[in-house]
Design a protein around this motif. Structure first.
Motif, PDB file in Angstrom:
ATOM      1  N   THR A   1      10.665  15.273 115.036  1.00 16.87           N
ATOM      2  CA  THR A   1       9.339  15.880 114.999  1.00 16.87           C
ATOM      3  C   THR A   1       9.252  17.062 114.043  1.00 16.87           C
ATOM      4  O   THR A   1       8.200  17.685 113.935  1.00 16.87           O
ATOM      5  CB  THR A   1       8.923  16.365 116.410  1.00 16.87           C
ATOM      6  OG1 THR A   1       9.767  17.456 116.805  1.00 16.87           O
ATOM      7  CG2 THR A   1       9.029  15.248 117.425  1.00 16.87           C
ATOM      8  N   ALA A   2      10.341  17.388 113.352  1.00 18.79           N
ATOM      9  CA  ALA A   2      10.323  18.527 112.431  1.00 18.79           C
ATOM     10  C   ALA A   2       9.348  18.272 111.291  1.00 18.79           C
ATOM     11  O   ALA A   2       9.154  17.136 110.847  1.00 18.79           O
ATOM     12  CB  ALA A   2      11.728  18.764 111.871  1.00 18.79           C
TER      13      ALA A   2
ATOM     14  N   LYS B   1      14.037  17.059 108.994  1.00 14.99           N
ATOM     15  CA  LYS B   1      14.081  16.050 110.041  1.00 14.99           C
ATOM     16  C   LYS B   1      15.507  15.575 110.289  1.00 14.99           C
ATOM     17  O   LYS B   1      16.383  15.714 109.427  1.00 14.99           O
ATOM     18  CB  LYS B   1      13.201  14.855 109.669  1.00 14.99           C
ATOM     19  CG  LYS B   1      11.715  15.197 109.555  1.00 14.99           C
ATOM     20  CD  LYS B   1      10.909  13.961 109.222  1.00 14.99           C
ATOM     21  CE  LYS B   1       9.434  14.277 109.071  1.00 14.99           C
ATOM     22  NZ  LYS B   1       8.827  14.740 110.341  1.00 14.99           N
ATOM     23  N   GLY B   2      15.726  15.021 111.474  1.00 18.04           N
ATOM     24  CA  GLY B   2      17.034  14.496 111.826  1.00 18.04           C
ATOM     25  C   GLY B   2      16.942  13.641 113.064  1.00 18.04           C
ATOM     26  O   GLY B   2      15.849  13.245 113.485  1.00 18.04           O
TER      27      GLY B   2
ATOM     28  N   ALA C   1       7.541  28.233 104.819  1.00 11.26           N
ATOM     29  CA  ALA C   1       6.765  28.616 106.005  1.00 11.26           C
ATOM     30  C   ALA C   1       6.877  27.563 107.092  1.00 11.26           C
ATOM     31  O   ALA C   1       7.058  27.883 108.280  1.00 11.26           O
ATOM     32  CB  ALA C   1       5.304  28.832 105.614  1.00 11.26           C
ATOM     33  N   MET C   2       6.776  26.283 106.712  1.00 12.01           N
ATOM     34  CA  MET C   2       6.870  25.216 107.709  1.00 12.01           C
ATOM     35  C   MET C   2       8.288  25.073 108.248  1.00 12.01           C
ATOM     36  O   MET C   2       8.483  24.752 109.432  1.00 12.01           O
ATOM     37  CB  MET C   2       6.369  23.906 107.102  1.00 12.01           C
ATOM     38  CG  MET C   2       4.859  23.903 106.865  1.00 12.01           C
ATOM     39  SD  MET C   2       4.212  22.306 106.285  1.00 12.01           S
ATOM     40  CE  MET C   2       4.779  22.302 104.573  1.00 12.01           C
ATOM     41  N   LEU C   3       9.273  25.317 107.408  1.00  9.96           N
ATOM     42  CA  LEU C   3      10.663  25.295 107.873  1.00  9.96           C
ATOM     43  C   LEU C   3      10.889  26.395 108.910  1.00  9.96           C
ATOM     44  O   LEU C   3      11.565  26.195 109.924  1.00  9.96           O
ATOM     45  CB  LEU C   3      11.604  25.471 106.698  1.00  9.96           C
ATOM     46  CG  LEU C   3      13.105  25.373 106.989  1.00  9.96           C
ATOM     47  CD1 LEU C   3      13.470  23.978 107.475  1.00  9.96           C
ATOM     48  CD2 LEU C   3      13.912  25.730 105.734  1.00  9.96           C
ATOM     49  N   TRP C   4      10.296  27.564 108.668  1.00 10.52           N
ATOM     50  CA  TRP C   4      10.393  28.669 109.625  1.00 10.52           C
ATOM     51  C   TRP C   4       9.739  28.297 110.948  1.00 10.52           C
ATOM     52  O   TRP C   4      10.271  28.602 112.029  1.00 10.52           O
ATOM     53  CB  TRP C   4       9.737  29.913 109.021  1.00 10.52           C
ATOM     54  CG  TRP C   4       9.800  31.123 109.893  1.00 10.52           C
ATOM     55  CD1 TRP C   4      10.836  31.998 110.024  1.00 10.52           C
ATOM     56  CD2 TRP C   4       8.756  31.603 110.767  1.00 10.52           C
ATOM     57  NE1 TRP C   4      10.511  32.998 110.918  1.00 10.52           N
ATOM     58  CE2 TRP C   4       9.252  32.779 111.388  1.00 10.52           C
ATOM     59  CE3 TRP C   4       7.475  31.166 111.068  1.00 10.52           C
ATOM     60  CZ2 TRP C   4       8.480  33.513 112.293  1.00 10.52           C
ATOM     61  CZ3 TRP C   4       6.716  31.893 111.984  1.00 10.52           C
ATOM     62  CH2 TRP C   4       7.224  33.050 112.581  1.00 10.52           C
ATOM     63  N   ILE C   5       8.586  27.615 110.873  1.00  6.44           N
ATOM     64  CA  ILE C   5       7.927  27.165 112.098  1.00  6.44           C
ATOM     65  C   ILE C   5       8.820  26.190 112.855  1.00  6.44           C
ATOM     66  O   ILE C   5       8.972  26.280 114.087  1.00  6.44           O
ATOM     67  CB  ILE C   5       6.564  26.529 111.767  1.00  6.44           C
ATOM     68  CG1 ILE C   5       5.554  27.614 111.380  1.00  6.44           C
ATOM     69  CG2 ILE C   5       6.040  25.709 112.949  1.00  6.44           C
ATOM     70  CD1 ILE C   5       4.206  27.073 110.945  1.00  6.44           C
TER      71      ILE C   5
END
Length: 361
Positions: free
Chosen positions: A181-182, A186-187, A166-170
Motif C-alpha cells: 500500500t506504499a 512498495k514491497g 514528501a510521499m515517501l515521508w508520508i
C-alpha cells in the motif's frame, strides 16, 4: 505565533527566508503540544500528519504566482486508507471551463489526453482525480518535473520537485514502507499499522449570551483590575473588541482584546466568577501564544455549541497562518482541531495541513 503589535502581522519577509521565519514563528505556539509532528518542506512540497496519522502533501505555488494552482494529496492511516488527490485552482480561474487539459512535461495527462471535469466553490476550482489517475500521477512524479494546467486563455504550472520525497515521508509516518500500500517504496510487507480512532470531545452548550450591558460590565471590571496590576498588558484602544459569555454555575468567559493590527486581533481569555475579577483565572491553550498561554487571535465563541475558534493570519489575504478550535466540556476548553500553513502561497485555508482533529460526541 508572536505578532508585531503595530501591524498585527507576523514578521514576513518578501524572500524565502521570510517564509521560513513565518513557519518557525507559527510553531513557537505549538511546541510541546499533543499534535502530530511539525510539517516538513521537501523542495516545492510540504507534508504533515495529524494526531491519528492522516497525512497531507501539498505542492507550493511560486510566491509571485497570480494564477494559483496546486495539488493536494491526503491519505488516512491504516491498510484501507486510500489516497485522494485534488487539483486546486485560484485567482483568475473564477469561472472554470467544462474541463481542463493537463500535461506532464509537455505530454498529455492522463495518457489518453482526456480533459478532466472541474467544479467551482467560491473562488476555488477543483479537479478530483480518479484512483487510476492518482496512481498514474504518483508513478509519473518519479521522473516528471512539472504538471501544466491549461484552459482557453489561462495556464499554470505545478512543480513536482520534492513530491516523491514528501510521499515517501508520508509512507514512513504511516508505517507503509515496503508494503503493497506504499505510495513510493512498495514491497511485500503486509504489516501496516491500523488507523487509530479519533479522540471524542463532548462539547457543552452554555446558557444564553449575556446581554450587551452585562457582558461589557464583566469585561470592563477585569480590564480595570489588570490595568492596575500590569498597565501595559492590554492596549486600551482595542477594548471595543472585548467580550463575555456565561458558562453557567456563576462562571463567565471573558475575552480582553489586547492587541489590534491591520488584520489580526489578539485577545486574552479568562474564566472568572461573575462580578469577581480578582478571582479570574487565565485559560491555558495548547495552541496559544507559546508556553500554553491564554491568547488567541481572531477568536470567536459560539455559546450554542460551546465552540471557541481562532484564525491567526500570516498576512491579510489569509492564505497562511494557523487555525484551530476548542470545545467547552463544562469544566475546561479541550482542543478539537488545528491546521496550519507556514508558506504564503495562495493556498486556501480549507487546504491547510491538518495537525489535529477530533470527533464530536
Amino acid at each position: 505565533m508572536r505578532r508585531n503589535a503595530g501591524t498585527g502581522s507576523t514578521r514576513i519577509g518578501s524572500k524565502a527566508r521570510g517564509r521560513g521565519a513565518l513557519a518557525a514563528g507559527l510553531w513557537l505556539g505549538l511546541a510541546g503540544t499533543a499534535a502530530a509532528d511539525e510539517p516538513r518542506t521537501f523542495r516545492d512540497w510540504m507534508a504533515g500528519c495529524d494526531n491519528v496519522r492522516t497525512c497531507t502533501a501539498i505542492s507550493l505555488p511560486p510566491e509571485t504566482a497570480e494564477t494559483v494552482a496546486y495539488l493536494r494529496l491526503e491519505r488516512p492511516a491504516g491498510p484501507e486508507g486510500a489516497a485522494r488527490l485534488l487539483l486546486r485552482l485560484r485567482g483568475d480561474w473564477k469561472k472554470p471551463p467544462a474541463a481542463l487539459q493537463l500535461k506532464l512535461d509537455g505530454v498529455a495527462f492522463p495518457a489518453a489526453g482526456k480533459p478532466l471535469p472541474a467544479t467551482a466553490d467560491g473562488d476555488v476550482v477543483t479537479v478530483t482525480l480518479s484512483a487510476e489517475d492518482t496512481a498514474a500521477l504518483i508513478e509519473a512524479a518519479r521522473k516528471a518535473a512539472k504538471l501544466t494546467v491549461a484552459a482557453p486563455g489561462l495556464s499554470a504550472g505545478i512543480s513536482l520537485a520534492g513530491s516523491v520525497a514528501a510521499m515517501l515521508w508520508i509512507d514512513e509516518q504511516q508505517g507503509r514502507l515496503g508494503s503493497a500500500t506504499a505510495l513510493i517504496r512498495k514491497g511485500t510487507n503486509a504489516a501496516v499499522p491500523p488507523a487509530v480512532p479519533l479522540p471524542v470531545v463532548a462539547a457543552t452548550p452554555v446558557p444564553p449570551m449575556l446581554d450587551v450591558k452585562a457582558a461589557k460590565q464583566q469585561a470592563e471590571r477585569l480590564r480595570a483590575l489588570l490595568k492596575k496590576r500590569s498597565p501595559d498588558s492590554c492596549e486600551d484602544d482595542a477594548a471595543d473588541g472585548d467580550g463575555a459569555w456565561s458558562l453557567g454555575d456563576g462562571r463567565v468567559l471573558v475575552a480582553l482584546a489586547c492587541s489590534r493590527g491591520a488584520y489580526n486581533l489578539s485577545s486574552s481569555f479568562f474564566v472568572m466568577p461573575e462580578n469577581e475579577p480578582t478571582r479570574a483565572q487565565p485559560l491555558r491553550f495548547a495552541d496559544g501564544e507559546g508556553g500554553g498561554g491564554n491568547e488567541l487571535t481572531n477568536a470567536g465563541f459560539d455559546p450554542r455549541t460551546g465552540h471557541l475558534g481562532f484564525f491567526a493570519k500570516g498576512r491579510g489575504i489569509g492564505d497562511c497562518g494557523v487555525s484551530g478550535g476548542y470545545a467547552w466540556n463544562g469544566r475546561e476548553f479541550v482542543r478539537t482541531e488545528l491546521a496550519m500553513m507556514g508558506e504564503c502561497r495562495g493556498i486556501a485555508p480549507e487546504d491547510w495541513i491538518t495537525l489535529y482533529r477530533s470527533a464530536a460526541k
